[in-house]
Design an enzyme around this catalytic site. Structure first.
Site, PDB file in Angstrom:
ATOM      1  CG  ASN A 186      -1.645   1.321   1.479  1.00 15.27           C
ATOM      2  OD1 ASN A 186      -1.880   1.983   0.561  1.00 15.27           O
ATOM      3  ND2 ASN A 186      -2.123   1.489   2.576  1.00 15.27           N
ATOM      4  CD1 TRP A 187       3.345   1.044  -2.983  1.00 15.96           C
ATOM      5  CD2 TRP A 187       3.352   2.132  -4.838  1.00 15.96           C
ATOM      6  NE1 TRP A 187       4.160   0.409  -3.719  1.00 15.96           N
ATOM      7  CE2 TRP A 187       3.883   1.099  -5.073  1.00 15.96           C
ATOM      8  CE3 TRP A 187       3.187   3.076  -5.971  1.00 15.96           C
ATOM      9  CZ2 TRP A 187       4.300   0.601  -6.298  1.00 15.96           C
ATOM     10  CZ3 TRP A 187       3.677   2.863  -7.250  1.00 15.96           C
ATOM     11  CH2 TRP A 187       4.314   1.662  -7.380  1.00 15.96           C
ATOM     12  CE  LYS A 188       0.450   3.466   4.935  1.00 16.39           C
ATOM     13  NZ  LYS A 188       0.283   3.707   6.256  1.00 16.39           N
TER      14      LYS A 188
ATOM     15  CG  HIS B 138      -5.600   1.696   5.236  1.00 13.47           C
ATOM     16  ND1 HIS B 138      -5.087   2.595   6.129  1.00 13.47           N
ATOM     17  CD2 HIS B 138      -4.567   0.806   5.037  1.00 13.47           C
ATOM     18  CE1 HIS B 138      -3.973   2.553   6.359  1.00 13.47           C
ATOM     19  NE2 HIS B 138      -3.636   1.354   5.841  1.00 13.47           N
TER      20      HIS B 138
ATOM     21  CD  GLU C  34      -2.757   5.348   6.801  1.00 14.15           C
ATOM     22  OE1 GLU C  34      -2.978   5.435   5.696  1.00 14.15           O
ATOM     23  OE2 GLU C  34      -2.104   4.885   7.631  1.00 14.15           O
TER      24      GLU C  34
ATOM     25  CD  GLU D  50      -3.217  -3.006   7.513  1.00 13.85           C
ATOM     26  OE1 GLU D  50      -2.261  -3.000   7.157  1.00 13.85           O
ATOM     27  OE2 GLU D  50      -3.985  -1.899   7.219  1.00 13.85           O
TER      28      GLU D  50
ATOM     29  N   GLY E 292       2.455   1.938  10.843  1.00 14.28           N
ATOM     30  CA  GLY E 292       3.346   3.210  10.453  1.00 14.28           C
ATOM     31  C   GLY E 292       4.258   3.598  11.773  1.00 14.28           C
TER      32      GLY E 292
ATOM     33  CB  SER F 200       5.473  -1.857  11.721  1.00 14.85           C
ATOM     34  OG  SER F 200       5.081  -0.460  12.088  1.00 14.85           O
TER      35      SER F 200
ATOM     36  N   GLY G 170       2.728  -1.249   4.170  1.00 20.05           N
ATOM     37  CA  GLY G 170       2.820   0.155   4.038  1.00 20.05           C
ATOM     38  C   GLY G 170       4.278   0.755   3.680  1.00 20.05           C
ATOM     39  N   GLY G 171       4.904   1.287   4.577  1.00 17.25           N
ATOM     40  CA  GLY G 171       6.357   1.879   4.277  1.00 17.25           C
ATOM     41  C   GLY G 171       7.132   0.960   3.606  1.00 17.25           C
TER      42      GLY G 171
END
Ligand code: PEP
Length: 252
Positions: free
Chosen positions: A10-12, A97, A99, A169, A175, A215, A236-237
């Site tokens: 997930n590149w956000k 998600h 966010e 998640e 993150g 993470s 993610g990151g």
């Protein structure tokens, strides 16, 4: 039971379409070679979907979107429908998600509509669930995740439910560099599978693909992914770095 495995990145809200295509090419190159025992999915922003699709054409990589709107078309300024995503070659779409839930404020009713729209549009929803730190500290992590699952999946036919990928998640792990222990993640995955069995029967629960997210990095991926019942990861990151993402794929 052998279930498909998925590693999704997930590149956000990162990278424009030129940078996104370059990252997709770098991931494709690192993962070329013998076939992987999993599906690898890149989930860039909407604006990069077409460029990323072009960059991975001819490879086994897949693309997904980060969200959709639940109506097929019409006066919904700024929104994107399932059929628009499918036309670009998307196979997956994230729904709920953390966010979207906690920053944008999406609630269970909206997410359930989005999930149904994704299914109706032929996409595979990746439905994200997970508790806040305060829920976990209050001993209510299971209760929160159960409510989110019932809100999203309640009332689906088992056949449709079987097309939903679940991503557990924990919000406090996203993150933050702080991941759930493999034991805690594995226990929640078991609890999710038990609830799916109650809602849709044992065969559907046994076949459900349940990912862990929060993470996931090259150095913790193997411990998490080797847990019984964890069928892959939503990253993610670390998905923004081709070397890290490829290392996570290789950990499966
Ligand atoms: C995510 O965005 O779904 C996620 C799990 O992020 P990170 O891996 O950075 O925690």
């Amino acid at each position: 039971m052998t279930r498909p495995k998925i590693i999704a990145g997930n590149w956000k809200m990162n990278l424009d379409h030129i940078e996104g295509a370059a990252l997709a090419r770098a991931v494709r190159d690192r993962l070329s070679g013998p076939a992987r025992p999993c599906e690898v999915v890149l989930i860039p922003p909407f604006t990069s979907l077409e460029a990323v699709a072009g960059a991975i054409e001819g490879s086994p990589l897949r693309i997904g979107a980060q969200d959709l709107w639940y109506e097929p078309s019409g006066a919904f300024t700024g929104e994107i429908s399932a059929s628009m995503l499918a036309a670009l070659g998307c196979r997956y779409v994230l729904i709920g998600h953390s966010e979207r839930r906690h920053v944008i404020g999406e609630d269970g009713t909206l997410l359930s509509r989005k999930l149904r729209a994704a299914l109706a549009g032929g996409l595979f929803p990746i439905y994200c669930v997970g508790e806040l730190l305060e829920d976990r500290e209050a001993g209510n992590a299971d209760g929160v995740v159960e409510r989110q699952l019932r809100e999203g999946l309640g009332g689906l036919e088992p056949g449709d439910a079987g097309r939903v990928v679940i991503a557990y998640e924990p919000v406090w792990a996203i993150g933050t560099g702080r991941n759930a222990t493999p034991e805690d993640a594995g226990a929640m995955h078991q609890a999710i599978r038990r609830l799916l069995a109650d809602l849709f029967g044992e065969p559907a629960a046994g076949a459900a693909v349940i990912l862990y997210g929060g993470s996931v990095k090259p150095d913790n991926a193997r411990d998490l992914l080797s847990r019984e019942g964890i069928d892959g990861a939503l990253v993610g990151g670390a998905s923004l770095d081709p070397g890290s993402f490829a290392a996570i794929v290789s950990a499966l």
